[in-house]
Write a protein that holds these residues in place. Sequence first.
Motif, PDB file in Angstrom:
ATOM      1  N   ARG A   1       0.843  -1.209   0.000  1.00 62.50           N
ATOM      2  CA  ARG A   1       0.000   0.000   0.000  1.00 62.50           C
ATOM      3  C   ARG A   1       0.872   1.250   0.000  1.00 62.50           C
ATOM      4  O   ARG A   1       0.632   2.182  -0.790  1.00 62.50           O
ATOM      5  CB  ARG A   1      -0.906  -0.023   1.224  1.00 62.50           C
ATOM      6  CG  ARG A   1      -1.789   1.215   1.388  1.00 62.50           C
ATOM      7  CD  ARG A   1      -2.391   1.246   2.774  1.00 62.50           C
ATOM      8  NE  ARG A   1      -1.342   1.226   3.802  1.00 62.50           N
ATOM      9  CZ  ARG A   1      -1.564   0.853   5.062  1.00 62.50           C
ATOM     10  NH1 ARG A   1      -2.750   0.465   5.449  1.00 62.50           N
ATOM     11  NH2 ARG A   1      -0.565   0.880   5.937  1.00 62.50           N
ATOM     12  N   ASP A   2       1.873   1.287   0.848  1.00 66.04           N
ATOM     13  CA  ASP A   2       2.744   2.456   0.935  1.00 66.04           C
ATOM     14  C   ASP A   2       3.542   2.652  -0.357  1.00 66.04           C
ATOM     15  O   ASP A   2       3.730   3.792  -0.813  1.00 66.04           O
ATOM     16  CB  ASP A   2       3.690   2.318   2.121  1.00 66.04           C
ATOM     17  CG  ASP A   2       2.953   2.305   3.456  1.00 66.04           C
ATOM     18  OD1 ASP A   2       1.792   2.762   3.487  1.00 66.04           O
ATOM     19  OD2 ASP A   2       3.537   1.830   4.442  1.00 66.04           O
ATOM     20  N   ASP A   3       4.005   1.553  -0.970  1.00 64.85           N
ATOM     21  CA  ASP A   3       4.756   1.661  -2.221  1.00 64.85           C
ATOM     22  C   ASP A   3       3.875   2.199  -3.346  1.00 64.85           C
ATOM     23  O   ASP A   3       4.340   2.977  -4.196  1.00 64.85           O
ATOM     24  CB  ASP A   3       5.325   0.299  -2.610  1.00 64.85           C
ATOM     25  CG  ASP A   3       6.540  -0.077  -1.781  1.00 64.85           C
ATOM     26  OD1 ASP A   3       7.119   0.816  -1.151  1.00 64.85           O
ATOM     27  OD2 ASP A   3       6.907  -1.273  -1.763  1.00 64.85           O
ATOM     28  N   THR A   4       2.610   1.794  -3.351  1.00 65.20           N
ATOM     29  CA  THR A   4       1.695   2.299  -4.380  1.00 65.20           C
ATOM     30  C   THR A   4       1.467   3.796  -4.215  1.00 65.20           C
ATOM     31  O   THR A   4       1.485   4.556  -5.191  1.00 65.20           O
ATOM     32  CB  THR A   4       0.357   1.544  -4.306  1.00 65.20           C
ATOM     33  OG1 THR A   4       0.583   0.140  -4.536  1.00 65.20           O
ATOM     34  CG2 THR A   4      -0.624   2.071  -5.341  1.00 65.20           C
ATOM     35  N   VAL A   5       1.264   4.225  -2.980  1.00 64.90           N
ATOM     36  CA  VAL A   5       1.084   5.661  -2.721  1.00 64.90           C
ATOM     37  C   VAL A   5       2.347   6.428  -3.116  1.00 64.90           C
ATOM     38  O   VAL A   5       2.272   7.498  -3.736  1.00 64.90           O
ATOM     39  CB  VAL A   5       0.743   5.893  -1.234  1.00 64.90           C
ATOM     40  CG1 VAL A   5       0.749   7.390  -0.911  1.00 64.90           C
ATOM     41  CG2 VAL A   5      -0.606   5.282  -0.892  1.00 64.90           C
ATOM     42  N   ARG A   6       3.514   5.886  -2.783  1.00 74.35           N
ATOM     43  CA  ARG A   6       4.773   6.556  -3.084  1.00 74.35           C
ATOM     44  C   ARG A   6       4.991   6.668  -4.593  1.00 74.35           C
ATOM     45  O   ARG A   6       5.465   7.688  -5.095  1.00 74.35           O
ATOM     46  CB  ARG A   6       5.929   5.805  -2.438  1.00 74.35           C
ATOM     47  CG  ARG A   6       7.294   6.516  -2.569  1.00 74.35           C
ATOM     48  CD  ARG A   6       8.378   5.749  -1.843  1.00 74.35           C
ATOM     49  NE  ARG A   6       8.084   5.628  -0.420  1.00 74.35           N
ATOM     50  CZ  ARG A   6       7.768   4.477   0.177  1.00 74.35           C
ATOM     51  NH1 ARG A   6       7.693   3.356  -0.535  1.00 74.35           N
ATOM     52  NH2 ARG A   6       7.525   4.435   1.467  1.00 74.35           N
ATOM     53  N   PHE A   7       4.643   5.596  -5.330  1.00 76.76           N
ATOM     54  CA  PHE A   7       4.856   5.611  -6.773  1.00 76.76           C
ATOM     55  C   PHE A   7       4.066   6.730  -7.443  1.00 76.76           C
ATOM     56  O   PHE A   7       4.565   7.403  -8.352  1.00 76.76           O
ATOM     57  CB  PHE A   7       4.463   4.261  -7.382  1.00 76.76           C
ATOM     58  CG  PHE A   7       4.620   4.197  -8.874  1.00 76.76           C
ATOM     59  CD1 PHE A   7       5.845   3.892  -9.443  1.00 76.76           C
ATOM     60  CD2 PHE A   7       3.555   4.469  -9.722  1.00 76.76           C
ATOM     61  CE1 PHE A   7       6.004   3.841 -10.820  1.00 76.76           C
ATOM     62  CE2 PHE A   7       3.704   4.421 -11.101  1.00 76.76           C
ATOM     63  CZ  PHE A   7       4.931   4.109 -11.654  1.00 76.76           C
TER      64      PHE A   7
END
Length: 486
Positions: A423-429
Motif C-alpha cells: 500500500r505504501d509503495d503504491t502511494v509513493r509511486f
Amino acid sequence: MWFSCLVFALMVPICLWLPWGGDLGVHAATLERLRASLTHPGNPMVAEQTPSPYYSPWTVSLTLIGRLTGLGTFHLLSVGGLISLPVMVSGVFRLTRALTPARWAPVLAFLCVMLLWGPQVWSWSGFLSLTSWALSLSYPSTIGWGLTLHLWAFLPLVARRGWRWPDCLGLGAFAALVLLVHQFTGAIAVIGAVAFAAASWRSLDRRACLRVGSGIALTAVILALWPYYRFFSLGNSPEMDGIHKPLYQMLLAHFGFALVGLPALYARARRRLLDPLLLLFAGCTAVYLAGAVSGHWAFGRILPGALIALQFAAAVEVAERGGGLLVRRVLTPLVACGLLAGLWVQCGTVSYTVTGSSSLTRDTPVPHLDILSGYTWTTPYVRRGDVVMTDSYHAQRRLPAYGGYVVFCLFPDPFLKDWSVRRDDTVRFFSASASRAQREAILRKYHVSWVIAAQGDSPRRTPGLTHPVAVGPHGERLYRVSGYAR
C-alpha cells in the motif's frame, strides 16, 4: 411455494446478467487462479505464492464444475448464484419450520430477513438485505448463510433423535464446511449451533455429550486438514479491523427496522428463557459489543446473527399470533410498518432487477458500470500473470478477475505479510514528490509490466520509463513499462 416462485422470478435474472458490485473482482480472481492451477493457485490478487482463505470448498467446487463444463469464470459465478438461491430459500423454510408449524411463518420470515434493515440502503457481503443479497448472490457468504440455516434447522431434529453418532459426526462435518466456505458466517453458525443445542439441554446426557464432543473434534480435524490455507492461522489484523469500522457506525440508519423484533424476543423470553433465537441474539450481541470495547472492528461481522434472530423472532411471533395483546397491538403493526418501509427503501433493487433502472431511488449501491466488460479493454495488452501498478479503486478490486495481478489489493489478506508495504509503495509511486529512481525501484521490486492511472490522474511518468497505450471507457489510462525498468 408460490412465494418461493416469486423470489426465484426476481433473483434468477440477477444470476444471469451479473449486475453485481463490491467484491466481484476477488471472487472472480479466485476462480481464475484455481482454473489455472487447482493445486498451487497462489494469491488470487497479487503475484505471490501465499495461501488464501478465498480458496474454499465453494470456489473449488465451482472450479470443478468449470472444468467439467468448459464454462468461463463469470458464467461460473452465474452458476454459483443459481445454486445459492435454492439453498438459501429452502434454508429459510426449514429453519422456520423447526421453530413453528404456523402456515405463513416461512413467508413472513423471508420478508423480514430481506426488508427489516434500516432507512438507508445497506449493502455488505454476509448481510442479507434484499439489496445486499442481490449484489452478492454467488459469493461464499450467501451459500454460507444458506448452509447455516440448514445446520440450525437440523439441530432440533438431532436432539429429538437422542444425539446419535451419525448425526453428531454429520453436524461436525457440516459445521466445518460452513467455517471453510465463509469464516465470518461460520462464526455466526457456531454461536447459533451452541444456542440451539443449549435450548435442547435436557436431551444432553453424558453419552450425548460424548457424541457431541466427537462431532466437535471432527470439525477441528477437517479445519486443520484443509489444504488451501491454515484455518487456525487466520487470526485478526489491524488492516482487517480498519475496513470493518463502518459496521459500528450509523447503526439506526442501517439496521433500525430490525429493532421491531425486540418485542418478539421479549415475548419468547417470557415463555422460555433458553429460547434458541434469544440465545443467538445474546451471543452475537456479546461478541459485537466485545469488538466495540476492544477496537477489533472485524467482530462487527457477527452482527447479522443478532439481526437474523430479531427478524425470525418477529416473523414467528406474528405468524403464530399467540403472544396476546403484545403481538396483536404492538408487534404486528410494527412489523407491517417495518416491512413496508423496508420495501420502499430497497425498491431501487426491485426496479433494477425488473427494468434495469434504479431511478426509483437516488441513493442505491447497485452499480451502473458494466462489470463484465469493465476491464476487457486491458485484455489485448495485459497478459495472464502480468503485474499492474495502479491507484484506481476499481482496478485494484477487479482487474485480477481478467487474469492480471495488481501490486496492491484493497482486500486485507492475513497471509500476505507485506500488505501495508505494498500500500505504501503504491502511494509513493503515484506521489508527485517521488523521483524517477524511486519509481523505477518500485517497478523492479514487484516486476511490474503495466501501470493503470485512475481517471484524472497520471503516473507522473518520466520519459523512457512508461509509455501510454490505451484509455479505458471511464478515463483510466494504461501505460506500458519499459523493458529495462522491469
